[in-house]
Write a protein that holds these residues in place. Structure first.
Motif, PDB file in Angstrom:
ATOM      1  N   PRO A   4       0.791  -1.213   0.000  1.00  0.00           N
ATOM      2  CA  PRO A   4       0.000   0.000   0.000  1.00  0.00           C
ATOM      3  C   PRO A   4       0.824   1.263   0.000  1.00  0.00           C
ATOM      4  O   PRO A   4       0.388   2.283  -0.506  1.00  0.00           O
ATOM      5  CB  PRO A   4      -0.841  -0.125   1.275  1.00  0.00           C
ATOM      6  CG  PRO A   4      -0.051  -1.015   2.156  1.00  0.00           C
ATOM      7  CD  PRO A   4       0.642  -1.986   1.234  1.00  0.00           C
ATOM      8  N   LEU A   5       1.992   1.218   0.592  1.00  0.00           N
ATOM      9  CA  LEU A   5       2.861   2.393   0.602  1.00  0.00           C
ATOM     10  C   LEU A   5       4.174   2.026  -0.057  1.00  0.00           C
ATOM     11  O   LEU A   5       4.940   1.227   0.467  1.00  0.00           O
ATOM     12  CB  LEU A   5       3.128   2.859   2.044  1.00  0.00           C
ATOM     13  CG  LEU A   5       1.980   3.553   2.755  1.00  0.00           C
ATOM     14  CD1 LEU A   5       2.412   3.911   4.160  1.00  0.00           C
ATOM     15  CD2 LEU A   5       1.517   4.792   2.017  1.00  0.00           C
ATOM     16  N   ARG A   6       4.463   2.601  -1.189  1.00  0.00           N
ATOM     17  CA  ARG A   6       5.685   2.293  -1.927  1.00  0.00           C
ATOM     18  C   ARG A   6       6.765   3.258  -1.495  1.00  0.00           C
ATOM     19  O   ARG A   6       7.170   4.150  -2.229  1.00  0.00           O
ATOM     20  CB  ARG A   6       5.429   2.400  -3.421  1.00  0.00           C
ATOM     21  CG  ARG A   6       4.435   1.368  -3.928  1.00  0.00           C
ATOM     22  CD  ARG A   6       3.937   1.682  -5.320  1.00  0.00           C
ATOM     23  NE  ARG A   6       3.198   2.948  -5.310  1.00  0.00           N
ATOM     24  CZ  ARG A   6       3.712   4.097  -5.688  1.00  0.00           C
ATOM     25  NH1 ARG A   6       4.957   4.177  -6.099  1.00  0.00           N
ATOM     26  NH2 ARG A   6       2.994   5.205  -5.663  1.00  0.00           N
ATOM     27  N   LEU A  30      -4.875   3.174   0.784  1.00  0.00           N
ATOM     28  CA  LEU A  30      -5.906   2.142   0.688  1.00  0.00           C
ATOM     29  C   LEU A  30      -5.732   1.442  -0.649  1.00  0.00           C
ATOM     30  O   LEU A  30      -5.696   2.101  -1.704  1.00  0.00           O
ATOM     31  CB  LEU A  30      -7.302   2.761   0.791  1.00  0.00           C
ATOM     32  CG  LEU A  30      -8.476   1.773   0.678  1.00  0.00           C
ATOM     33  CD1 LEU A  30      -8.499   0.841   1.902  1.00  0.00           C
ATOM     34  CD2 LEU A  30      -9.797   2.521   0.552  1.00  0.00           C
ATOM     35  N   THR A  31      -5.640   0.096  -0.625  1.00  0.00           N
ATOM     36  CA  THR A  31      -5.312  -0.657  -1.844  1.00  0.00           C
ATOM     37  C   THR A  31      -6.152  -1.921  -1.950  1.00  0.00           C
ATOM     38  O   THR A  31      -5.907  -2.883  -1.226  1.00  0.00           O
ATOM     39  CB  THR A  31      -3.826  -1.046  -1.864  1.00  0.00           C
ATOM     40  OG1 THR A  31      -3.025   0.105  -1.644  1.00  0.00           O
ATOM     41  CG2 THR A  31      -3.452  -1.680  -3.189  1.00  0.00           C
ATOM     42  N   PRO A  32      -7.145  -1.959  -2.830  1.00  0.00           N
ATOM     43  CA  PRO A  32      -7.793  -3.224  -3.163  1.00  0.00           C
ATOM     44  C   PRO A  32      -6.985  -3.964  -4.235  1.00  0.00           C
ATOM     45  O   PRO A  32      -6.466  -3.340  -5.166  1.00  0.00           O
ATOM     46  CB  PRO A  32      -9.170  -2.789  -3.700  1.00  0.00           C
ATOM     47  CG  PRO A  32      -8.966  -1.402  -4.196  1.00  0.00           C
ATOM     48  CD  PRO A  32      -7.829  -0.801  -3.415  1.00  0.00           C
ATOM     49  N   LEU A  52      -6.170  -3.736   1.517  1.00  0.00           N
ATOM     50  CA  LEU A  52      -5.100  -3.327   2.414  1.00  0.00           C
ATOM     51  C   LEU A  52      -5.255  -1.855   2.787  1.00  0.00           C
ATOM     52  O   LEU A  52      -5.600  -1.026   1.947  1.00  0.00           O
ATOM     53  CB  LEU A  52      -3.734  -3.550   1.759  1.00  0.00           C
ATOM     54  CG  LEU A  52      -3.414  -4.942   1.236  1.00  0.00           C
ATOM     55  CD1 LEU A  52      -3.750  -5.043  -0.260  1.00  0.00           C
ATOM     56  CD2 LEU A  52      -1.954  -5.289   1.430  1.00  0.00           C
ATOM     57  N   PHE A  53      -4.969  -1.563   4.036  1.00  0.00           N
ATOM     58  CA  PHE A  53      -4.967  -0.181   4.517  1.00  0.00           C
ATOM     59  C   PHE A  53      -3.732   0.028   5.377  1.00  0.00           C
ATOM     60  O   PHE A  53      -3.366  -0.839   6.183  1.00  0.00           O
ATOM     61  CB  PHE A  53      -6.211   0.119   5.352  1.00  0.00           C
ATOM     62  CG  PHE A  53      -6.155   1.455   6.045  1.00  0.00           C
ATOM     63  CD1 PHE A  53      -6.427   2.632   5.349  1.00  0.00           C
ATOM     64  CD2 PHE A  53      -5.803   1.552   7.389  1.00  0.00           C
ATOM     65  CE1 PHE A  53      -6.357   3.873   5.983  1.00  0.00           C
ATOM     66  CE2 PHE A  53      -5.728   2.780   8.021  1.00  0.00           C
ATOM     67  CZ  PHE A  53      -6.008   3.942   7.313  1.00  0.00           C
TER      68      PHE A  53
END
Length: 296
Positions: A4-6, A30-32, A52-53
């Motif tokens: 979720p965080l690159r 926030l990543t589906p 993902l959060f």
């Protein structure tokens, strides 16, 4: 699993450590993620939908020190169709993960960076005993800033997951090759594995195209009423390789779309004493994801 965080952890540590002492930086994402249906080697099919959060905050403390706190939540909804290797029954259903991490970073006058990131994690099937689904460990990183555009380092992760301890080394890379090209770590190193590598191209300030991947391995406790292995452990391994298109909106917000393939997918099932019951591999599976993230 797509992160979720690159964020390159050491790059963030250096930025924070050189910032003003009263400056706080917040990140949220926030990543589906959808992983398409794939055939299991021993018969049957498997698919996966994830959400993902994550959120984090960093505080710079001059001279050279910075501290941060991060929370990550994930839910994986599995879809099995007649998995022959597990007696035709789904080995697990919905899996939930949550982690809390604290990081300490120090940058010397010579631009050497040192970081310690202790983490505690819950990973279990819905209904699993909380006390039996806790893991913990830490990531250690040392890096050197060679120039304004190049930082290299080494890291190691050591994690205790239920009944076993795992460890892995990894490279830390933050290289701004020129104004458009960048090579770095797209994922946060943690219990699932190292940070991987991504090569990206930015034709302008708003748009970015990247390609990368990293090995991922997740272990989780099964519920006491699991039909195949009550109170046992499940494990999922894969190598997601992806293409990414990102758009940065001001101030600080961005959206990234991913098209990926999961290579080398493997599922493993253990009983509550750590003895392997069975394992199965699945064919290369398509993956798609979209990440909404902000830094402010």
């Amino acid at each position: 699993m797509l992160a979720p965080l690159r964020l390159a952890l050491i790059a963030c540590a250096l930025t924070a450590a050189l910032a003003h002492a009263d400056e706080l930086q917040y990140n949220v994402a926030l990543t589906p993620v959808w992983q398409g249906e794939a055939a299991l080697d021993d018969g049957g099919k498997v698919g996966l939908n994830s959400l993902l959060f994550s959120t984090s905050v960093d505080q710079a403390m001059n001279p050279g020190w910075s501290f941060g706190l991060g929370v990550r939540l994930a839910q994986d909804r599995w879809d099995f169709e007649s998995p022959a290797r597990f007696g035709g029954q789904a080995p697990w259903d919905t899996v939930r993960q949550g982690s809390l991490g604290f990081h300490i970073n120090y940058v010397t006058a010579g631009y050497q960076s040192f970081s310690v990131l202790p983490t505690i994690e819950y990973a279990g099937e819905s209904g699993a005993s909380g006390s039996d689904a806790i893991g913990y460990g830490a990531t250690f990183i040392a890096a050197q800033q060679f120039s304004n555009t190049l930082q290299l380092g080494l890291g190691a992760g050591v994690f205790r997951e239920f009944d076993k301890t795992s460890a892995f080394p990894f490279l830390v890379v933050d290289w701004q090759i020129d104004k458009q090209w960048h090579l770095g770590n797209p994922f946060d190193a943690g219990p699932s594995g190292p940070g991987g590598l991504e090569l990206s191209y930015a034709p302008n300030e708003r748009w970015q195209i990247g390609a990368g991947g990293a090995y991922r391995s997740e272990r989780f406790r099964l519920a006491a009423n699991n039909s195949v292995s009550p109170g046992g452990v499940g494990q999922h391994e894969r190598l997601p390789v992806y293409l990414r298109v990102g758009y940065a909106a001001k101030p600080g917000w961005r959206i990234d779309a991913y098209a990926a393939a999961a290579f080398g997918g493997k599922l493993k099932l253990e009983d509550d004493r750590g003895h392997e019951i069975g394992s199965d591999s699945y064919d290369t599976a398509p993956m798609f994801g979209i990440s909404f993230s902000g830094a402010f």
